[in-house]
Structure formats: C-alpha cells, structure tokens
Scaffold this motif. Structure first.
Motif, PDB file in Angstrom:
ATOM      1  N   GLY A  23      -5.625 -24.038   9.150  1.00 29.46           N
ATOM      2  CA  GLY A  23      -6.228 -22.712   9.215  1.00 29.46           C
ATOM      3  C   GLY A  23      -6.385 -22.224  10.641  1.00 29.46           C
ATOM      4  N   LEU A  83      -0.239 -19.589   7.160  1.00 30.77           N
ATOM      5  CA  LEU A  83      -0.741 -20.710   6.367  1.00 30.77           C
ATOM      6  C   LEU A  83       0.312 -21.186   5.368  1.00 30.77           C
ATOM      7  CD1 LEU A  83      -3.424 -22.284   6.200  1.00 30.77           C
ATOM      8  CD2 LEU A  83      -4.087 -20.748   4.336  1.00 30.77           C
ATOM      9  N   THR A 124      -6.279 -16.679   0.543  1.00 32.90           N
ATOM     10  CA  THR A 124      -5.846 -17.873   1.261  1.00 32.90           C
ATOM     11  C   THR A 124      -6.603 -19.118   0.798  1.00 32.90           C
ATOM     12  OG1 THR A 124      -7.193 -16.950   3.068  1.00 32.90           O
ATOM     13  CG2 THR A 124      -4.809 -16.860   3.309  1.00 32.90           C
ATOM     14  N   LYS A 128      -4.618 -22.504  -0.477  1.00 31.73           N
ATOM     15  CA  LYS A 128      -4.876 -23.885  -0.066  1.00 31.73           C
ATOM     16  C   LYS A 128      -5.020 -24.797  -1.286  1.00 31.73           C
ATOM     17  CE  LYS A 128      -7.329 -22.735   4.244  1.00 31.73           C
ATOM     18  NZ  LYS A 128      -8.653 -22.776   4.928  1.00 31.73           N
TER      19      LYS A 128
END
Length: 234
Positions: A23, A83, A124, A128
């Motif tokens: 990140g 990312l 985001t 993840k």
C-alpha cells in the motif's frame, strides 16, 4: 434460521493479510503520477488510520496549499492501479496465520455474522482481500474508510448495517485488529477488542491498550471461536 447474535469485525492489513508495504509503495507511485512528487511517509504513523487521513497528511507535507479533495479521485484511481500491479507481480498477498480456518469456522456457525472494520477505502480494501485468496463477499456488515472521518466513527456504521440486515442489534460486537487504534476504536464504539500481534505491535502493547484478549496469531481456531461465543456474557 435465527439471526446471528454476534458481529465479528476484522481489520484487513496485518490482521487478515500481509501486504508487505504494498500500500505504501502504491501510494508513492500515485503521488508521483498525480502530483509529480515523491510522497514520503517517514514519521507519518500509518497503522490504524483511514486511507483518506494518510493521503491528506501526505498532500499537506509535500504539496502545501493544495486541497487534497480536488485530487482524491485521481489519486485513488492511480493507487488502485499501482496496488493491482504490485499484487500481480507478487502473485497476491499472503493471508495471516490462521485466518482461513478461522473464517471457515465462523461462517459455519450461525451465532456469528462477519464483517470488516478497516481504514482501507472500499475498492482497494476488497482488492487486497481477493488477492489474498479470500472471498470478500463473505464479509457482509462492513465499515470502510469511506464511511467516516476517523476510525472511531466506524463501529456504529457496522452496527447499523447489522441492524439493517437482521432487523435488530447484535448482542455483542468484537473488533479484531493488530494496532492500538483497532483497540481504541472498539472501546469507543462499545465493542469488545481482540488484539492479534501479526502486525508490528506485540501482545503486551495490545493488552496495555485495553484488549479483552490479545493473542500472537489467530491460529488456535477452536479456542478463539469459543472465546468469541462467550462475548455477550463478558
């Protein structure tokens, strides 16, 4: 089927999975793309804060006089792209020890509803989770960075979403996290904090912050589920 009586909320970074600074690297790339400058997060304590708080601090440090709100959409887009690229290069993000079995156990037990309480922006944060091989759809009563100004705003959001889904309040809420801010936000929201030392903070620090239980990892599945089942009587 009766409604679950306990809401178990998981932090993401350092609790569900380990991104190994992905990140931060993606934020540095996004700062370069959007603002034309290298963002540095040295001396900015990132752990446990909301993504938009960290973003605003970085803009204030490196681009004084710039209103971060004017560029947030572009920054979030660039951050998400960075990312994804890092996740692709690394073959995903590893789940923290014990997480997969613990989630399986909780989802197989109708006493529990499982959700997220995280400083990540929703898009985001879900990225993840998926790149850790976990199913983000299993987390159904959530509170993300998008839902508040500070982390202490988030437990009431998750509680409200439980009420909307199940028609009443949970008998107990547990926040599982790896930072002092996870512990403090649980206490601020009248929830029970469970600290896990899979991030950078040791068990004794999480206990000192007020964790009702602090463990090195979440690997002792049966013991942890047993403890969670007793929360409404604590």
């Amino acid at each position: 089927m009766s409604a679950p009586r306990l809401l178990v909320l998981f932090d993401i970074d350092g609790t569900l999975l380990e991104t190994q600074e992905a990140g931060v690297l993606a934020c540095v790339e996004a700062g370069r793309e959007v603002f034309g400058t290298e963002f540095s997060f040295v001396d900015i304590p990132l752990q446990g804060k909301l993504d938009h708080e960290n973003y605003a601090e970085a803009v204030a440090r490196h681009c004084p006089g710039v209103d971060p709100r004017e560029h947030e959409a572009d920054f979030r887009r660039a951050y998400g792209e960075g990312l994804r690229r890092i996740a692709d290069e690394r073959g995903g993000f590893p789940p923290c020890p014990g997480i997969t079995l613990l989630l399986d156990g909780l989802h197989g037990d109708d006493r529990f509803e499982v959700g997220l309480l995280t400083g990540n922006w929703e898009d985001t944060g879900r990225l993840k989770i998926r790149r850790a091989g976990l199913d983000d759809a299993l987390f159904r009563c959530n509170a993300f960075a998008d839902d508040g100004d500070h982390r202490d705003d988030l437990v009431p959001v998750a509680r409200m979403r439980f009420q909307s889904r199940h028609g009443g309040e949970p008998r107990g809420i547990v926040v599982i996290g790896d930072t002092p801010r996870d512990i403090r936000c649980a206490l601020a929201g009248d929830a029970v904090p469970l600290g896990v030392a899979t991030g950078i903070f040791p068990v004794d620090r999480l206990e000192a912050e007020g964790a009702a239980l602090a463990v090195p990892t979440l690997e002792r599945t049966d013991e942890i589920i047993g403890w969670l089942g007793s929360v409404d009587s604590l």
